[in-house]
Design a protein around this motif. Structure first.
Motif: not given
Lengths: 200, 200
Positions: A78-80, A82-83, A86, A137, A141
């Motif tokens: 989910d993009p969340a 990745l956010a 970061d 995945e 990260r």
């Protein structure tokens, strides 16, 4: 239903393609969740999605490739996510744990996660796909943000704690763990993952 | 083989019973390891053990009961495990981790552990047996030695770390974790389990 299948037969116009892909992925997730990996067929997924089986194959290849794609579509990337990775290091681990645990508070999401874990761990064929997915995945990260020596091993250790947490809470539903609040679990488990990622 | 089966038919003399039980358990472990839970039958186990299927049923009941017994015979409730739990708190966790990780350095033991994990996690029917086993045989013992509030939750947290470690190292064989030395893993993971059992 035959009309719908007939309607969707053949190469779809470009505007319909994104929609068809999403519909098929959703149907695949539900089929794998309900019937497990061995009990699921491309034909059954196509029927569920009301599309031609050839379209499923066209977009996603064979069953193992489709399952691999489904694993990648289950929220973990989910993009969340990745956010959060970061974000600031001080809150990163707590935020991530809260994010994944909250996601699976939803009964439907929890059921799907359980089915996916079972399929990924329960069959030889799926274990190597799951390993590849976890490696590329998730672990890659975490390794990228780990501090100190052996970032890859640090990321693997994180995945041991997360995997075991998910299996015990969702698949085995061991009590009192299965009913523990997200807040309590974040407080108890975040220090472990902090240490694996950033400890000396 | 027919002669052997014929020879072993009927109620065995008392002296033979212990031996027969052990032979059947060993055969069951190997059958479950090779074929998974769904692919294993009492008949196949009886053939492997060269005994009458009725004898397997007589000693162990149905397939799920036999599997449950096999889970209990996999080393986790080894007397050495109990002795470690009775040891001094300072070395208990490290000793236990070293004990289980060393046990599964042996390729045959590792293969069996992998198969058992797969069967226990991969099927609905087995998940509840595995949960019952983990609850009564492993978690209850850890809860009994935990310090501070919520001993049952502490024990559950220990089992999340152990389960995830076993799945990642043995089933997924994620690298570099799968090849990490027992010494390194004990040093890295013991503090987590220490904290879950004895932390504030």
């Amino acid at each position: 239903m035959t009309e719908v299948v007939a309607h969707r037969r053949g190469r779809p116009p470009a505007a319909e393609q994104v929609d068809n892909r999403a519909v098929i992925l959703r149907a695949a997730l539900e089929e794998f969740a309900e019937h497990g990996y061995d009990g699921t067929s491309l034909r059954g997924i196509a029927r569920h999605a009301q599309v031609d089986p050839a379209l499923v194959h066209h977009y996603f290849g064979d069953k193992s490739e489709l399952f691999s794609t489904v694993l990648g579509a289950d929220g973990t990337v989910d993009p969340a996510f990745l956010a959060i990775l970061d974000g600031p290091r001080e809150t990163l681990v707590g935020d991530y744990l809260r994010f994944v645990l909250s996601l699976y508070e939803d009964p439907a999401q929890r059921e799907q996660m359980t089915a996916l874990l079972r399929a990924a761990i329960g069959t030889n064929e799926m274990a190597h796909l799951a390993r590849a997915f976890v490696s590329s995945e998730v672990n890659a990260r975490f390794a990228a943000i780990a501090a100190g020596p052996d970032p890859a091993l640090r990321a693997d250790l994180v995945s041991t704690q997360l995997l075991g947490l998910f299996v015990a809470r969702f698949v085995f539903a061991v009590e009192p763990l299965a009913s523990a609040s997200v807040d309590d679990l974040v407080a108890l488990i975040a220090p472990t993952i902090e240490r694996y990622l950033f400890g000396e």
